[in-house]
Write a protein that holds these residues in place. Structure first.
Motif, mmCIF file in Angstrom:
data_model
loop_
_atom_site.group_PDB
_atom_site.id
_atom_site.type_symbol
_atom_site.label_atom_id
_atom_site.label_comp_id
_atom_site.label_asym_id
_atom_site.label_seq_id
_atom_site.Cartn_x
_atom_site.Cartn_y
_atom_site.Cartn_z
ATOM 1 N N ALA A 117 0.824 -1.202 0.000
ATOM 2 C CA ALA A 117 0.000 0.000 0.000
ATOM 3 C C ALA A 117 0.862 1.257 0.000
ATOM 4 N N ARG A 118 0.250 2.339 -0.442
ATOM 5 C CA ARG A 118 0.936 3.635 -0.416
ATOM 6 C C ARG A 118 1.333 3.989 1.008
ATOM 7 N N GLY A 119 2.482 4.633 1.146
ATOM 8 C CA GLY A 119 2.956 5.043 2.459
ATOM 9 C C GLY A 119 3.995 4.118 3.053
ATOM 10 N N LEU A 120 4.101 2.884 2.541
ATOM 11 C CA LEU A 120 5.074 1.959 3.114
ATOM 12 C C LEU A 120 6.508 2.454 2.896
ATOM 13 N N SER A 121 6.772 3.013 1.722
ATOM 14 C CA SER A 121 8.125 3.515 1.458
ATOM 15 C C SER A 121 8.510 4.600 2.461
ATOM 16 N N ALA A 158 10.572 8.381 -3.955
ATOM 17 C CA ALA A 158 9.795 8.773 -5.136
ATOM 18 C C ALA A 158 9.409 7.538 -5.950
ATOM 19 N N VAL A 159 10.371 6.647 -6.149
ATOM 20 C CA VAL A 159 10.085 5.425 -6.915
ATOM 21 C C VAL A 159 9.034 4.584 -6.200
ATOM 22 N N GLY A 160 9.221 4.365 -4.895
ATOM 23 C CA GLY A 160 8.290 3.529 -4.152
ATOM 24 C C GLY A 160 6.887 4.094 -4.127
ATOM 25 N N GLU A 161 6.751 5.390 -3.847
ATOM 26 C CA GLU A 161 5.424 5.984 -3.710
ATOM 27 C C GLU A 161 4.721 6.184 -5.054
ATOM 28 N N VAL A 162 5.469 6.546 -6.077
ATOM 29 C CA VAL A 162 4.849 6.688 -7.401
ATOM 30 C C VAL A 162 4.364 5.337 -7.913
ATOM 31 N N LEU A 163 5.197 4.305 -7.730
ATOM 32 C CA LEU A 163 4.771 2.971 -8.139
ATOM 33 C C LEU A 163 3.545 2.519 -7.353
ATOM 34 N N TRP A 165 1.243 4.395 -6.007
ATOM 35 C CA TRP A 165 0.089 5.167 -6.477
ATOM 36 C C TRP A 165 -0.454 4.601 -7.788
ATOM 37 N N ARG A 166 0.448 4.315 -8.716
ATOM 38 C CA ARG A 166 0.021 3.764 -9.999
ATOM 39 C C ARG A 166 -0.549 2.356 -9.830
ATOM 40 N N THR A 167 0.060 1.568 -8.965
ATOM 41 C CA THR A 167 -0.431 0.210 -8.735
ATOM 42 C C THR A 167 -1.821 0.240 -8.120
ATOM 43 N N GLU A 168 -2.052 1.162 -7.188
ATOM 44 C CA GLU A 168 -3.367 1.295 -6.562
ATOM 45 C C GLU A 168 -4.425 1.649 -7.603
#
Length: 335
Positions: A117-121, A158-163, A165-168
């Protein structure tokens, strides 16, 4: 046949995340062995690097077959900080090479962005700071070397959160597409595809299965006189009536086939019980009204079979419905 991976269905998010995590550990372990064949920097410790590679490889292979669907969420997430600790040890054993130092951390945030989920990074950033700076501090690196985290950390986050967001967004779209593929958008009932699959499944069992086939009387006249919006309201009312006639504890399945045609699948149900449900349903339909007060009527056909061909059973219910409709006065059919 659908593919199943590592302790659960292939579309289970926990299974996908755990399997991906294991795969990345495995690939990282294999590549760590490969790095031992390449030119190495001063301070490179082959035995220690090989041990770390073995640990990563073994854990990766184990992780790919663990039942992640039954493992607590926090235990799966703990693999992120654990991976960073292993990377930090690798960086010490590998001679503090700057290029090698950053690449394996990158894989952790790829996993977090693609599978969690978003926020883990963001939550893992303190662990990254410790794992990144710890070996540098222990080796007495300069302030300039320590400052390299100001480049690495924002890039990883940036990589973790953008990915993520797109995955969600992709997951939401996938759920919506699955919903549209199996649900009637107007009434919210399961559609013909769901009904056909369930009917074939129950017809293959030794228990009797009943099908109630419902068709509204005079629905075209309601549409023509009041408009399609009013007709849609009638269909929604009918769908609510069908839901109300599902029995607690049974796998009854109300569906909309098309237009004003509905079915109610009653598993493990004999003919007298099915007829009683049909009588109650038809009585409930007679209490419904269109927007201008026009009463709503419907004809219900009943068919019951044991080990019967699914197409023959639905055809029998359809035929029974038309027989019931023809037996009504013309005024009722055209109401």
């Amino acid at each position: 046949m659908r593919r199943v991976v590592a302790g659960g269905r292939a579309d289970n998010p926990a299974v996908v995340s755990g399997f991906t995590l294991g795969l990345l550990f495995t690939l990282a372990g294999i590549y760590t062995f490969v790095t031992m064949l390449l030119p190495t920097p001063a301070g490179f410790q082959p035995a220690s690097v090989a041990l770390i590679a073995v640990v990563a490889l073994v854990w990766g292979l184990v992780a790919m077959v663990l039942p992640w669907a039954r493992i607590p969420h926090l235990l799966r997430l703990a693999n992120g900080p654990a991976a960073m600790a292993v990377i930090a040890l690798h960086n010490i054993a590998a001679g503090q090479d700057a290029y090698r130092y950053t690449m394996f951390f990158f894989l952790v945030f790829l996993w977090a962005g693609l599978c969690e989920a978003r926020g883990l990074s963001l939550k893992m950033s303190p662990f990254l700071a410790v794992a990144y700076l710890g070996p540098l501090l222990a080796d007495g690196k300069s302030a300039a070397d320590l400052a390299s985290i100001s480049y690495a950390l924002p890039i990883y986050l940036a990589v973790g959160e953008v990915l993520a967001w797109r995955t969600e967004r992709m997951r939401r779209l996938q759920r919506r597409l699955q919903q549209l593929a199996h649900q009637d958008p107007l009434t919210g009932l399961p559609n013909r595809t769901v009904f056909t699959s369930a009917l074939h499944e129950h017809c293959a069992r030794p228990e009797p299965v009943a099908v109630l086939f419902l068709d509204l009387d005079g629905f075209k006249q309601i549409n023509d006189r009041l408009g399609h919006a009013a007709g849609d309201q009638v269909l929604v009312q009918v769908s609510a009536a069908l839901r109300a006639h599902t029995r607690p504890g049974y796998a009854d399945l109300p569906c909309r086939l098309a237009g004003d045609e509905f079915v109610l699948l009653l598993p493990n149900t004999d003919l007298p019980t099915a007829r009683a449900v049909a009588d109650h349903l038809e009585h409930r339909l007679n209490q419904l009204h269109a927007a201008d007060g026009t009463p709503v009527h419907g004809s219900v056909g009943v068919a019951v079979g044991t080990g019967m061909d699914a197409e023959d059973l639905i055809a029998a219910a359809d035929h029974a419905m038309y027989t019931a409709k023809k037996a009504k006065p013309v005024s009722r059919r055209a109401a």
